[in-house]
Design a protein around this motif. Sequence first.
Motif, PDB file in Angstrom:
ATOM      1  N   THR A 245       0.842  -1.206   0.000  1.00  0.00           N
ATOM      2  CA  THR A 245       0.000   0.000   0.000  1.00  0.00           C
ATOM      3  C   THR A 245       0.871   1.248   0.000  1.00  0.00           C
ATOM      4  OG1 THR A 245      -0.158  -0.165   2.382  1.00  0.00           O
ATOM      5  CG2 THR A 245      -1.966  -1.088   1.130  1.00  0.00           C
TER       6      THR A 245
ATOM      7  N   TYR B 177      -6.624  -0.294  -5.823  1.00  0.00           N
ATOM      8  CA  TYR B 177      -6.377   0.058  -7.217  1.00  0.00           C
ATOM      9  C   TYR B 177      -4.925   0.475  -7.407  1.00  0.00           C
ATOM     10  CZ  TYR B 177     -11.412  -0.033  -7.981  1.00  0.00           C
ATOM     11  OH  TYR B 177     -12.721  -0.422  -8.076  1.00  0.00           O
TER      12      TYR B 177
ATOM     13  N   ASP C 272      -3.782   1.770  -3.781  1.00  0.00           N
ATOM     14  CA  ASP C 272      -4.397   2.672  -2.798  1.00  0.00           C
ATOM     15  C   ASP C 272      -5.311   1.879  -1.875  1.00  0.00           C
ATOM     16  OD1 ASP C 272      -6.702   2.155  -4.225  1.00  0.00           O
ATOM     17  OD2 ASP C 272      -6.755   4.111  -5.231  1.00  0.00           O
ATOM     18  N   LYS C 273      -6.066   2.592  -1.051  1.00  0.00           N
ATOM     19  CA  LYS C 273      -6.886   1.875  -0.062  1.00  0.00           C
ATOM     20  C   LYS C 273      -8.028   1.088  -0.709  1.00  0.00           C
ATOM     21  CE  LYS C 273      -9.633   5.949   1.349  1.00  0.00           C
ATOM     22  NZ  LYS C 273      -9.435   6.707   0.113  1.00  0.00           N
ATOM     23  N   ASN C 274      -8.350   1.393  -1.951  1.00  0.00           N
ATOM     24  CA  ASN C 274      -9.367   0.609  -2.667  1.00  0.00           C
ATOM     25  C   ASN C 274      -8.768  -0.558  -3.437  1.00  0.00           C
ATOM     26  OD1 ASN C 274     -11.482   2.419  -1.938  1.00  0.00           O
ATOM     27  ND2 ASN C 274     -10.714   3.853  -3.496  1.00  0.00           N
TER      28      ASN C 274
ATOM     29  N   GLU D  64      -7.486  -2.970 -10.968  1.00  0.00           N
ATOM     30  CA  GLU D  64      -7.124  -3.970  -9.967  1.00  0.00           C
ATOM     31  C   GLU D  64      -5.920  -4.753 -10.498  1.00  0.00           C
ATOM     32  OE1 GLU D  64      -9.148  -8.069  -8.198  1.00  0.00           O
ATOM     33  OE2 GLU D  64     -10.236  -6.802  -9.617  1.00  0.00           O
TER      34      GLU D  64
END
Length: 212
Positions: free
Chosen positions: A91, A119, A115-117, A189
């Motif tokens: 991350t 992606y 990132d936190k999603n 992703e």
Amino acid sequence: MSPIELNKRQEEILGIVKENGPITGEQIAERLHLTRSTLRPDLAILTMAGFLDARPRVGYFYSGKKTGQAVTDSMMNMKVRDFQSIPIVVTENMMVYDAICHMFLEDVGTLFVVDKNAYLTGALSRKDLLRTSLGNKELNKIPVHIIMTRMPNITYCFKHDSLIHAAKKLIDKQIDALPIVKEHPDGYEVIGRITKTNITGAFLSLAENHDL
Ligand code: ADP
């Protein structure tokens, strides 16, 4: 020795034997509406060049040797998804020190950053980390997003892409690895990784069945 160029008739014979072998010279001639003696030189060339094997009383069968065109075809048919590795992602807020440990523990040369999603946002190479480490004692305080190469400058590919295209991207951009991504409405992703090692493995697989 230069590769043997087969003529149209020899390609036809090869096709017939591939489909129907073992098959006698007589039967091949029948299918081509030619006489056995007309075919003799072509059969001799194909046998001498190692494309066909001949067994007495059995006939001709395909030896598995590939023509130049067949090798090119199999190269073009190689897909990224068939040679990929598992991606190692970190991350954005991971510290450089931890990223270095991660790279060693996971035994990879490139880390992808998300990132936190989850992606894709960046990539970290060995030299990115090495460069930051030179003369810098605070590796525990620098998050990787400060030093990574970031989107939109990341080169990626999709799992259905041909391996040749991925290889071309690696060479053109002078990088060691590509993330394989899946597109979502608001990001990519990371689902795999293609490296120069994978491409070398694919290259080697073209020579399978040969004693190396
Ligand atoms: P190294 O720097 O260890 O030789 P690379 O040649 O892969 O490794 O990386 C060169 C530079 O390209 C680095 O700064 C790295 O962040 C960046 N990079 C690595 N992979 C990619 C990628 N897929 N897309 C864009 N840039 C990349």
